[in-house]
Motif scaffolding. Sequence first.
Motif, PDB file in Angstrom:
ATOM      1  N   GLN A   1       9.291  -4.420   0.623  1.00 33.91           N
ATOM      2  CA  GLN A   1      10.151  -5.315  -0.160  1.00 33.91           C
ATOM      3  C   GLN A   1       9.637  -5.491  -1.591  1.00 33.91           C
ATOM      4  O   GLN A   1      10.139  -6.313  -2.343  1.00 33.91           O
ATOM      5  CB  GLN A   1      10.230  -6.665   0.535  1.00 33.91           C
ATOM      6  CG  GLN A   1      10.774  -6.588   1.949  1.00 33.91           C
ATOM      7  CD  GLN A   1      10.707  -7.915   2.676  1.00 33.91           C
ATOM      8  OE1 GLN A   1      10.925  -8.973   2.090  1.00 33.91           O
ATOM      9  NE2 GLN A   1      10.405  -7.871   3.966  1.00 33.91           N
ATOM     10  N   THR A   2       8.617  -4.732  -1.928  1.00 34.66           N
ATOM     11  CA  THR A   2       8.047  -4.797  -3.272  1.00 34.66           C
ATOM     12  C   THR A   2       8.307  -3.468  -3.971  1.00 34.66           C
ATOM     13  O   THR A   2       8.922  -2.564  -3.420  1.00 34.66           O
ATOM     14  CB  THR A   2       6.522  -5.037  -3.208  1.00 34.66           C
ATOM     15  OG1 THR A   2       5.882  -3.866  -2.665  1.00 34.66           O
ATOM     16  CG2 THR A   2       6.204  -6.232  -2.317  1.00 34.66           C
ATOM     17  N   GLY A   3       7.825  -3.344  -5.189  1.00 36.11           N
ATOM     18  CA  GLY A   3       7.988  -2.082  -5.906  1.00 36.11           C
ATOM     19  C   GLY A   3       6.816  -1.145  -5.744  1.00 36.11           C
ATOM     20  O   GLY A   3       6.742  -0.113  -6.431  1.00 36.11           O
ATOM     21  N   TYR A   4       5.900  -1.477  -4.811  1.00 34.01           N
ATOM     22  CA  TYR A   4       4.732  -0.638  -4.610  1.00 34.01           C
ATOM     23  C   TYR A   4       5.024   0.511  -3.653  1.00 34.01           C
ATOM     24  O   TYR A   4       5.930   0.432  -2.816  1.00 34.01           O
ATOM     25  CB  TYR A   4       3.568  -1.465  -4.046  1.00 34.01           C
ATOM     26  CG  TYR A   4       3.091  -2.555  -4.969  1.00 34.01           C
ATOM     27  CD1 TYR A   4       2.296  -2.260  -6.069  1.00 34.01           C
ATOM     28  CD2 TYR A   4       3.432  -3.888  -4.728  1.00 34.01           C
ATOM     29  CE1 TYR A   4       1.855  -3.273  -6.920  1.00 34.01           C
ATOM     30  CE2 TYR A   4       2.998  -4.908  -5.567  1.00 34.01           C
ATOM     31  CZ  TYR A   4       2.208  -4.598  -6.663  1.00 34.01           C
ATOM     32  OH  TYR A   4       1.786  -5.593  -7.496  1.00 34.01           O
ATOM     33  N   THR A   5       4.240   1.563  -3.766  1.00 28.27           N
ATOM     34  CA  THR A   5       4.294   2.678  -2.825  1.00 28.27           C
ATOM     35  C   THR A   5       3.214   2.477  -1.778  1.00 28.27           C
ATOM     36  O   THR A   5       2.022   2.388  -2.112  1.00 28.27           O
ATOM     37  CB  THR A   5       4.059   4.019  -3.542  1.00 28.27           C
ATOM     38  OG1 THR A   5       5.072   4.210  -4.537  1.00 28.27           O
ATOM     39  CG2 THR A   5       4.074   5.178  -2.547  1.00 28.27           C
ATOM     40  N   ALA A   6       3.608   2.375  -0.516  1.00 27.68           N
ATOM     41  CA  ALA A   6       2.641   2.187   0.562  1.00 27.68           C
ATOM     42  C   ALA A   6       2.307   3.536   1.187  1.00 27.68           C
ATOM     43  O   ALA A   6       3.204   4.326   1.491  1.00 27.68           O
ATOM     44  CB  ALA A   6       3.197   1.248   1.623  1.00 27.68           C
ATOM     45  N   GLN A   7       1.021   3.797   1.362  1.00 28.91           N
ATOM     46  CA  GLN A   7       0.578   5.053   1.950  1.00 28.91           C
ATOM     47  C   GLN A   7      -0.429   4.764   3.052  1.00 28.91           C
ATOM     48  O   GLN A   7      -1.466   4.149   2.810  1.00 28.91           O
ATOM     49  CB  GLN A   7      -0.064   5.940   0.875  1.00 28.91           C
ATOM     50  CG  GLN A   7      -0.456   7.308   1.364  1.00 28.91           C
ATOM     51  CD  GLN A   7      -0.874   8.222   0.218  1.00 28.91           C
ATOM     52  OE1 GLN A   7      -0.436   8.057  -0.918  1.00 28.91           O
ATOM     53  NE2 GLN A   7      -1.728   9.175   0.518  1.00 28.91           N
ATOM     54  N   VAL A   8      -0.114   5.187   4.280  1.00 30.39           N
ATOM     55  CA  VAL A   8      -0.988   4.933   5.423  1.00 30.39           C
ATOM     56  C   VAL A   8      -2.057   6.017   5.522  1.00 30.39           C
ATOM     57  O   VAL A   8      -1.762   7.210   5.452  1.00 30.39           O
ATOM     58  CB  VAL A   8      -0.177   4.880   6.736  1.00 30.39           C
ATOM     59  CG1 VAL A   8      -1.117   4.681   7.935  1.00 30.39           C
ATOM     60  CG2 VAL A   8       0.850   3.753   6.675  1.00 30.39           C
ATOM     61  N   VAL A   9      -3.295   5.580   5.663  1.00 30.83           N
ATOM     62  CA  VAL A   9      -4.417   6.470   5.938  1.00 30.83           C
ATOM     63  C   VAL A   9      -4.877   6.182   7.365  1.00 30.83           C
ATOM     64  O   VAL A   9      -5.270   5.049   7.672  1.00 30.83           O
ATOM     65  CB  VAL A   9      -5.575   6.251   4.943  1.00 30.83           C
ATOM     66  CG1 VAL A   9      -6.733   7.197   5.258  1.00 30.83           C
ATOM     67  CG2 VAL A   9      -5.088   6.439   3.507  1.00 30.83           C
ATOM     68  N   GLN A  10      -4.824   7.176   8.232  1.00 28.84           N
ATOM     69  CA  GLN A  10      -5.145   6.978   9.640  1.00 28.84           C
ATOM     70  C   GLN A  10      -6.609   6.576   9.825  1.00 28.84           C
ATOM     71  O   GLN A  10      -7.524   7.304   9.474  1.00 28.84           O
ATOM     72  CB  GLN A  10      -4.874   8.264  10.429  1.00 28.84           C
ATOM     73  CG  GLN A  10      -5.278   8.205  11.885  1.00 28.84           C
ATOM     74  CD  GLN A  10      -4.443   7.213  12.685  1.00 28.84           C
ATOM     75  OE1 GLN A  10      -3.220   7.197  12.578  1.00 28.84           O
ATOM     76  NE2 GLN A  10      -5.104   6.386  13.486  1.00 28.84           N
ATOM     77  N   ALA A  11      -6.835   5.394  10.400  1.00 30.54           N
ATOM     78  CA  ALA A  11      -8.195   4.929  10.662  1.00 30.54           C
ATOM     79  C   ALA A  11      -8.817   5.745  11.790  1.00 30.54           C
ATOM     80  O   ALA A  11      -8.151   6.105  12.761  1.00 30.54           O
ATOM     81  CB  ALA A  11      -8.177   3.447  11.031  1.00 30.54           C
TER      82      ALA A  11
END
Length: 396
Positions: A240-250
């Motif tokens: 819901q923000t203007g950021y780009t979310a990127q998941v790094v697998q733990a």
Amino acid sequence: MKMTGRCWMTALGLTLMTAACAAEDAAQSDKPTAEITQIRRDRTPVTEFTPTELEARIDDLVKAINQSGLKPIEMVVLLKHLSTFFEPIATGANRAMGELEAVGNVLGPSTQMTTDDGTASQNLQNQQIANAIEDGVQGLGISPYDVLNEPSVKEAVKQKLHVVTFDTDLKDSGRTLYVGAIQKEAGAKAAQALLDSKIKDDEIPALPPPPGTILVHGDASTQWYDGSQRTFGVLDVLGQTGYTAQVVQAVFINGQEGYDVDQLKTQILNANPPVVGMIGVFNISYRCVMAAEDTGRLDIPIVTFDFDPKTVEYMQKKRIKATVVQRQYYEGYLVPYILYGIQHIGLEATKQILGPLMVDEKGMPDEHRVNIGVDVVPANKFQAYNDFLDQIGSIQ
């Protein structure tokens, strides 16, 4: 091996046990028969971090139980292991079992177990569940690993054993209740803490406005339901923000911390748009700080999960903006009381008392989850929170 009234060990000597053995008179028979006059809780210190609603519900449960014909029951609480994250859970469970004069133990291997096929820990838990069924316990609390433990839990339920999961849920196993944080909600709180401009410290970088990439050290796979739910909670808020979310697998495998940090470093160096914030959603999320420091990016605000000693160290150094803590002590403490309540006043009466904490399972008509909430601890409150944990004997 019968466990009644005495301490027991399982799984070929691999299990380290912390016991809550019952009174001597209860230990002399196959089933506990000694009457308990009254349950008396150790009082919890009142601080800004004391969960007053949760404490009130436990007090109400004790009052109701005290009005029933009190007899100790047999129970066992199974942990993934007895180190680091699970130490406060063991403390809480042992304390509650002592107050209840319950017959049984808190069991788990001393450390995380590994084998080539990665199933040693699950196999150990399955054997422990089988032992509990054979020994005729009346209540089982368990922090299961994954679906490999589901058939054993189903068998326990089939044998009329009340099973309460905590920390990790097996929602399709037929378990009676789950106790712990609601993971998607907890993940959302972590994202909100990073975005919240009111949580600030002059020595900690502020999150710049978008655009920018926020790395999420988490797990977006569907194999681990709770881990993915927590990760999705973060992603829902960031979406819901203007950021780009990127998941790094733990990566949780023993000896793989370096690999885990390296993959975070790679993302920091190569992300487009550049990384402006990081969120770790597991107890190993202090690795976000390690990666940021190794790449010279001390300008990245970071939010973590849990209160691992390394996380505390980085909070003291002002490298973490806030951490979300799962109240492990209360997970362990509440489970024996729930099992005892189910046995003495019934499941429905127990659920009614816990009503303000109950959350509906999606798609199911009955309430099956007890939400004990989380604590959002900003950097400038880490010492006060640490003092609270010390007061209740819950330091990892």
